[in-house]
Design a protein around this motif. Structure first.
Motif, PDB file in Angstrom:
ATOM      1  N   CYS A  98      67.570  -6.948  35.941  1.00 30.54           N
ATOM      2  CA  CYS A  98      68.009  -7.453  34.634  1.00 30.54           C
ATOM      3  C   CYS A  98      69.267  -8.297  34.752  1.00 30.54           C
ATOM      4  CB  CYS A  98      68.277  -6.286  33.677  1.00 30.54           C
ATOM      5  SG  CYS A  98      66.807  -5.433  33.101  1.00 30.54           S
ATOM      6  N   ALA A  99      70.149  -7.895  35.672  1.00 30.06           N
ATOM      7  CA  ALA A  99      71.455  -8.550  35.789  1.00 30.06           C
ATOM      8  C   ALA A  99      71.358  -9.940  36.403  1.00 30.06           C
ATOM      9  CB  ALA A  99      72.402  -7.678  36.611  1.00 30.06           C
ATOM     10  N   LYS A 100      70.175 -10.347  36.842  1.00 32.03           N
ATOM     11  CA  LYS A 100      70.034 -11.700  37.375  1.00 32.03           C
ATOM     12  C   LYS A 100      70.283 -12.733  36.284  1.00 32.03           C
ATOM     13  CE  LYS A 100      66.897 -14.611  40.077  1.00 32.03           C
ATOM     14  NZ  LYS A 100      65.623 -14.662  40.827  1.00 32.03           N
ATOM     15  N   CYS A 101      69.884 -12.409  35.069  1.00 34.24           N
ATOM     16  CA  CYS A 101      70.013 -13.356  33.959  1.00 34.24           C
ATOM     17  C   CYS A 101      71.101 -12.976  32.964  1.00 34.24           C
ATOM     18  CB  CYS A 101      68.683 -13.483  33.228  1.00 34.24           C
ATOM     19  SG  CYS A 101      67.318 -14.031  34.279  1.00 34.24           S
ATOM     20  N   HIS A 102      71.351 -11.691  32.820  1.00 27.07           N
ATOM     21  CA  HIS A 102      72.326 -11.240  31.834  1.00 27.07           C
ATOM     22  C   HIS A 102      72.808  -9.853  32.210  1.00 27.07           C
ATOM     23  CE1 HIS A 102      69.225  -8.550  30.252  1.00 27.07           C
ATOM     24  NE2 HIS A 102      68.397  -9.586  30.260  1.00 27.07           N
ATOM     25  N   HIS A 107      73.163  -6.044  32.414  1.00 31.82           N
ATOM     26  CA  HIS A 107      72.174  -4.983  32.227  1.00 31.82           C
ATOM     27  C   HIS A 107      72.420  -4.309  30.878  1.00 31.82           C
ATOM     28  CE1 HIS A 107      69.733  -1.445  32.830  1.00 31.82           C
ATOM     29  NE2 HIS A 107      69.381  -1.838  34.039  1.00 31.82           N
ATOM     30  N   PRO A 108      71.382  -4.185  30.028  1.00 30.36           N
ATOM     31  CA  PRO A 108      71.597  -3.661  28.677  1.00 30.36           C
ATOM     32  C   PRO A 108      72.039  -2.209  28.627  1.00 30.36           C
ATOM     33  CG  PRO A 108      69.251  -3.936  29.128  1.00 30.36           C
ATOM     34  CD  PRO A 108      69.991  -4.587  30.254  1.00 30.36           C
ATOM     35  N   PHE A 109      71.680  -1.403  29.629  1.00 33.82           N
ATOM     36  CA  PHE A 109      72.015   0.019  29.581  1.00 33.82           C
ATOM     37  C   PHE A 109      72.827   0.456  30.786  1.00 33.82           C
ATOM     38  CE2 PHE A 109      67.810  -0.228  27.330  1.00 33.82           C
ATOM     39  CZ  PHE A 109      68.359  -0.162  26.064  1.00 33.82           C
ATOM     40  N   GLU A 110      73.414  -0.466  31.485  1.00 36.49           N
ATOM     41  CA  GLU A 110      74.213  -0.133  32.660  1.00 36.49           C
ATOM     42  C   GLU A 110      75.400  -1.076  32.752  1.00 36.49           C
ATOM     43  OE1 GLU A 110      75.366   1.424  34.933  1.00 36.49           O
ATOM     44  OE2 GLU A 110      74.040   3.054  35.501  1.00 36.49           O
ATOM     45  N   LYS A 111      76.205  -0.853  33.775  1.00 39.26           N
ATOM     46  CA  LYS A 111      77.418  -1.648  33.934  1.00 39.26           C
ATOM     47  C   LYS A 111      77.217  -2.862  34.820  1.00 39.26           C
ATOM     48  CE  LYS A 111      78.916   1.464  37.637  1.00 39.26           C
ATOM     49  NZ  LYS A 111      79.963   2.418  38.042  1.00 39.26           N
ATOM     50  N   TRP A 112      76.010  -3.075  35.338  1.00 40.51           N
ATOM     51  CA  TRP A 112      75.809  -4.153  36.304  1.00 40.51           C
ATOM     52  C   TRP A 112      75.728  -5.507  35.609  1.00 40.51           C
ATOM     53  CZ3 TRP A 112      77.375  -1.375  39.862  1.00 40.51           C
ATOM     54  CH2 TRP A 112      76.878  -0.093  40.102  1.00 40.51           C
ATOM     55  N   SER A 113      76.537  -6.436  36.111  1.00 43.19           N
ATOM     56  CA  SER A 113      76.639  -7.771  35.536  1.00 43.19           C
ATOM     57  C   SER A 113      76.040  -8.798  36.487  1.00 43.19           C
ATOM     58  CB  SER A 113      78.110  -8.107  35.277  1.00 43.19           C
ATOM     59  OG  SER A 113      78.808  -8.199  36.517  1.00 43.19           O
ATOM     60  N   GLN A 114      76.032 -10.064  36.048  1.00 37.69           N
ATOM     61  CA  GLN A 114      75.596 -11.135  36.929  1.00 37.69           C
ATOM     62  C   GLN A 114      76.499 -11.232  38.160  1.00 37.69           C
ATOM     63  OE1 GLN A 114      75.236 -14.432  33.933  1.00 37.69           O
ATOM     64  NE2 GLN A 114      73.331 -14.833  35.027  1.00 37.69           N
ATOM     65  N   ASP A 115      77.782 -10.948  37.980  1.00 39.37           N
ATOM     66  CA  ASP A 115      78.692 -10.950  39.131  1.00 39.37           C
ATOM     67  C   ASP A 115      78.247  -9.924  40.167  1.00 39.37           C
ATOM     68  OD1 ASP A 115      80.230 -12.894  37.945  1.00 39.37           O
ATOM     69  OD2 ASP A 115      81.668 -11.494  37.082  1.00 39.37           O
ATOM     70  N   ASP A 116      77.848  -8.746  39.704  1.00 34.91           N
ATOM     71  CA  ASP A 116      77.382  -7.705  40.622  1.00 34.91           C
ATOM     72  C   ASP A 116      76.106  -8.145  41.330  1.00 34.91           C
ATOM     73  OD1 ASP A 116      79.388  -5.732  39.995  1.00 34.91           O
ATOM     74  OD2 ASP A 116      78.366  -5.437  38.097  1.00 34.91           O
ATOM     75  N   TYR A 117      75.199  -8.737  40.563  1.00 31.73           N
ATOM     76  CA  TYR A 117      73.906  -9.146  41.124  1.00 31.73           C
ATOM     77  C   TYR A 117      74.095 -10.170  42.242  1.00 31.73           C
ATOM     78  CZ  TYR A 117      69.108 -10.871  41.381  1.00 31.73           C
ATOM     79  OH  TYR A 117      67.860 -11.231  41.820  1.00 31.73           O
ATOM     80  N   TYR A 118      74.845 -11.214  41.962  1.00 32.10           N
ATOM     81  CA  TYR A 118      74.984 -12.276  42.952  1.00 32.10           C
ATOM     82  C   TYR A 118      75.958 -11.898  44.062  1.00 32.10           C
ATOM     83  CZ  TYR A 118      71.968 -15.015  40.035  1.00 32.10           C
ATOM     84  OH  TYR A 118      70.866 -15.449  39.336  1.00 32.10           O
ATOM     85  N   GLY A 119      76.848 -10.942  43.796  1.00 32.82           N
ATOM     86  CA  GLY A 119      77.674 -10.416  44.873  1.00 32.82           C
ATOM     87  C   GLY A 119      76.835  -9.689  45.904  1.00 32.82           C
ATOM     88  N   LEU A 120      75.800  -8.973  45.436  1.00 32.89           N
ATOM     89  CA  LEU A 120      74.887  -8.294  46.354  1.00 32.89           C
ATOM     90  C   LEU A 120      73.968  -9.304  47.041  1.00 32.89           C
ATOM     91  CD1 LEU A 120      73.962  -5.517  47.389  1.00 32.89           C
ATOM     92  CD2 LEU A 120      72.348  -5.432  45.486  1.00 32.89           C
ATOM     93  N   SER A 121      73.511 -10.278  46.287  1.00 33.49           N
ATOM     94  CA  SER A 121      72.635 -11.301  46.853  1.00 33.49           C
ATOM     95  C   SER A 121      73.328 -12.090  47.959  1.00 33.49           C
ATOM     96  CB  SER A 121      72.168 -12.252  45.743  1.00 33.49           C
ATOM     97  OG  SER A 121      71.342 -13.269  46.252  1.00 33.49           O
TER      98      SER A 121
END
Length: 815
Positions: A479-483, A485-499
């Motif tokens: 979910c955090a790839k685009c926005h 996460h609606p029910f968690e703390k993961w953001s786009q920053d988190d997603y692309y930091g892992l990527s």
């Protein structure tokens, strides 16, 4: 239904139950949260929560009936339990409740300072609480009514531009805030399709108006962000009709702690058990256990609500075999549940064999176990089964599902390379942390270096990041790839930091196996970065929830830093995910369900047990057999599947007071049919004698296994494998060729019994042991012998009996 009616319905559903009375007598203690107050700004506020604690352990929310008095009204005010600063200085708030008195010290600084309203810190939470930036309103991908906001306020800079700059700036009138559409529409001064979102003159309306009066200041890159949420009380044991006020504290990146109860979002995860109002008042409704989800600033936390099913005056004797039983017993006591008795020896042995090695015990193994009088025979059976060769077959199959080993994606040579590598790791007892490390950091030929095929399942850095998170941490970050996460703390920053850890991975073709060998080589490129799609900036590698002040880059291979963090003993996410998965595989359901959806807002049914299992797994250096032995030797694992009056109320058995019955997996059933009938299925391209649990992937043809839910290994989800029964399965066994052919096989079990001229009672017992893993009862034996005798011949009678036993629930289900 208009939004105002929806809001009214929510309030009524949460408060409609008659309020419960406080326990009789005077509480032995009155707890006020927080114990002291410090205000450092003009708009600070703090919700006080008052709990009474009675001598019998019961607690009760005294907040609504408590009286709050400030010592100096020039320093602070107290209105219905909410304290606000008035002027600098020190004072106290006296709380009188249920005959007790508690004094809360208060310190106020900068009460009259000219501090502009923060768009990020104060305005966005108001919009989020009101639902303005939700997916059903202006947070939709195309917005609504020509006005669009970022979903849940994850992009304050975008939102500010939309509010202040779009539509030619007509949404705000800084010189006359009351004329601003931003205020007038949600307050229904102007027509608004979304209904009333701000109460005219209320707290949030006033705060938004002040922001406009301050000149509508924009967010900055230096604005603090929420790093942690706390909710009080974190857990409550309640009775139907009781209510509980919640207080929420946000911890910001600049170190500031702030009460955000007024703008936090509250949602009940199971409204049949407990409901919650938008203001954060919980109402207990019916027996069970649930959680209230609290969200603010991109963070989430839960408050546990427990309503006991019954009051158990004297808990039955339940000697603990290990910490598993201790943790479960504590939860059962809280819930008023009692466990079922232990299962019989034959039931235990069948269960153990299926869960540990995916295989039925032979009739001789069942006889030997039932005959053994050693009181420690169950523990000995656990040790023996964990050392069998089928252990490798069964758990390599499970890892094959998780890693999605299949020839379509990997080619046949790659599939065999990966499969054989996994088998070797399981066979050699390689610790799971080392196993995972080798997968995540793999490189080389996909035909020669098995784990390198991990990078053939996905094709991009994003694919590998999502797979790593969901498979090894149980976290769904897609979910955090685009926005956010609606029910968690993961953001786009988190997603692309892992990527970013996988951004330099590449693949190339090789002719090592000839021009048409189609071998692929996985390698690490010298360059490559992850780019944030919204910020259009390079994102540095950063693991989930890791310290951003530490450099996670590596001049040779970033994945090594990721693997170090991922498998570190201090990474509780890794250990908890593995403990939950293997608990679910053996106990029929996870402590967290779904197994691969670990998040704060999907808490474990017994978090103390999950933490204990994870800690023990780490202490055992990620030894899989140790984890399984701990589960198998627990008393809880050995409970009967039959419900009792003391646990029948827990219909889904979420608290493991009894065995969770489930259908055999596709591979277990295929092998069980072979074992029961004394036959061996010949799988295409594999030698005769290869068992279903030994198959390298799901593309080996088998209509039986496909019908019974064998996964295609195409989807990154535990849900791809299903054990849900359906009519096609029943019809295939009843009328299909597979079972009928095997029952009548000339080299099968029945034919051997007939050739050996086995006595009818012995033959009947043999068939029961081969299918149900237990001898028949006297009544069953009498009926079975009668059926065989009534058949045209013994052969036909035994075949019919075997067919009936194999089509029964007791054969097809793991109890």
């Amino acid at each position: 239904m208009p939004s105002r009616l929806l809001a009214l319905a929510a309030v009524l559903s949460a408060t409609g139950a008659p309020a419960a009375d406080a326990p009789p007598g005077t509480p032995k203690d009155v707890v006020v949260y927080p114990r002291s107050l410090t205000f450092t700004g003009p708009r600070d506020e703090q919700r006080l929560v008052v709990l009474g604690v009675w001598a019998d352990g019961r607690t009760f929310d005294l907040t609504p009936t408590a009286r709050f008095t400030t010592g100096d009204r020039d320093v602070a005010s107290a209105d219905k339990g909410t304290v606000r600063p008035v002027g600098d200085g020190n004072t106290t708030v006296t709380v009188d409740a249920a005959g007790g008195r508690t004094v809360v010290p208060v310190t106020v600084e900068k009460a009259t300072a000219d501090v502009p309203v923060s768009f990020t810190r104060e305005v966005v939470p108001i919009l989020t609480k009101a639902g303005c930036n939700g997916g059903g309103c202006h947070g939709a991908s195309l917005g609504r009514g020509g006005f669009r906001l970022s979903l849940f306020g994850f992009d304050p800079a975008f939102d500010h531009a939309q509010i202040v700059g779009s539509n030619e700036g007509r949404r705000v009138v800084v010189s006359d805030p009351e004329r601003s559409i931003l205020l007038a529409k949600p307050a229904l001064v102007m027509e608004h399709g979304g209904g009333e979102k701000l109460k005219l003159g209320g707290r949030d309306y006033t705060r938004m108006r002040q922001w406009l009066e301050d000149g509508a200041p924009a967010p900055t890159a230096k604005d603090p962000f929420v790093t942690k949420l706390e909710v009080f009380p974190a857990a409550r044991v309640m009775r139907p009709g009781e209510r509980q006020h919640l207080a929420v504290t946000a911890e910001w990146s600049d170190g500031r702690r702030e009460d955000v109860s007024a703008t936090a979002q509250f949602d009940a995860l199971n409204e049949a058990v407990a409901a919650v109002t938008p203001a954060g008042v919980v109402t207990a409704k019916a027996a069970g256990e649930t959680h209230v989800m609290v969200r603010f600033g991109g963070q989430a936390v839960v408050s546990q609500v427990t309503l006991p099913f019954a009051r158990v005056e004297k808990f039955p004797d339940f000697p603990a075999n290990n910490f598993v039983d201790e943790k479960l017993r504590a939860k059962w006591v809280d819930l008023g549940l009692t466990p079922s008795p232990l299962c019989d020896d034959d039931e235990f042995l069948r269960r153990l064999y299926l869960d540990a090695i995916g295989t039925l015990p032979t009739p001789d193994e069942v006889r030997a176990f039932l005959k053994d009088a050693d009181p420690k025979k169950r523990a000995k059976a656990v040790d023996a089964v964990l050392d069998r060769g089928e252990f490798t077959d069964w758990w390599a199959l499970k890892w094959g599902d998780l890693l999605r080993i299949n020839r379509t994606a990997l080619q046949e040579k790659g599939m065999w390379s990966f499969h054989n590598w996994v088998r070797g790791q399981v066979r050699d007892g390689v610790p799971v942390d080392q196993f995972v490390r080798d997968v995540v950091t793999a490189e080389g030929s996909t035909f020669l270096d098995g784990p390198a095929n991990f990078f053939q399942i996905g094709r991009t850095a994003d694919d590998w990041a999502e797979t790593t998170a969901q498979l090894f941490l149980g976290i769904r970050v897609g979910c955090a790839k685009c926005h956010h996460h609606p029910f968690e703390k993961w953001s786009q920053d988190d997603y692309y930091g892992l990527s970013a850890f996988f951004a330099r991975m590449g693949t190339k073709n090789s002719q090592e196996f000839g021009l048409f060998g189609r071998e692929t080589v996985v390698y690490v490129r010298a360059t490559g970065e992850a780019t944030h799609p919204r910020k259009r900036a390079v994102v540095k590698p950063l693991p989930l929830d890791a310290d951003p002040r530490v450099s996670w880059d590596d001049e040779f291979d970033r994945r090594k830093k990721l693997a170090d963090w991922l498998t570190a003993p201090t990474n509780r996410m890794f250990a908890r995910n593995l403990a939950n998965r293997f608990w679910g595989y053996t106990m029929g359901r996870g402590l967290v369900e779904p197994l691969d959806d670990m998040r704060a807002t999907n808490p474990a049914t017994n978090p103390e047990l999950l933490d204990a299992l994870a800690d023990d797994f780490v202490k055992a250096k990620f030894d899989l057999k140790h984890l399984l032995r701990t589960i198998f030797t627990s008393r809880a694992y050995q409970l009967s599947a039959d419900a009792t009056d003391g646990n029948r109320a827990d219909a889904a058995n979420t608290h493991f007071t009894r065995r969770t019955v489930r259908r055999l997996t596709a591979e277990q059933l295929a092998d069980a049919v072979d074992a029961a009938t004394g036959t061996r299925e010949k799988y295409l391209g594999l030698p005769l004698g290869t068992r279903a649990i030994q198959l390298p992937d799901s593309e080996v043809k088998s209509y039986l296994m496909d019908t019974f839910g064998r996964p295609a290994r195409q989807v990154l989800c535990e849900c791809e494998r299903t054990t849900a029964p359906n009519i096609a399965q029943a019809m295939h066994l009843l009328n299909g060729d597979t079972l009928n052919r095997k029952v009548a096989d000339k080299a099968g079990r029945v034919e051997k019994l007939v050739a050996a001229k086995a006595a009818l009672p012995a033959a009947v017992e043999e068939l029961y042991l081969a299918t149900w893993s237990r001898p028949p009862t006297a009544d069953e034996a009498k009926k079975a012998e009668g059926w065989v005798k009534s058949a045209p011949g013994v052969r036909e009678g035994l075949q019919d009996l075997l067919w009936v036993l194999a089509n029964s629930r007791e054969f097809q289900f793991n109890r």
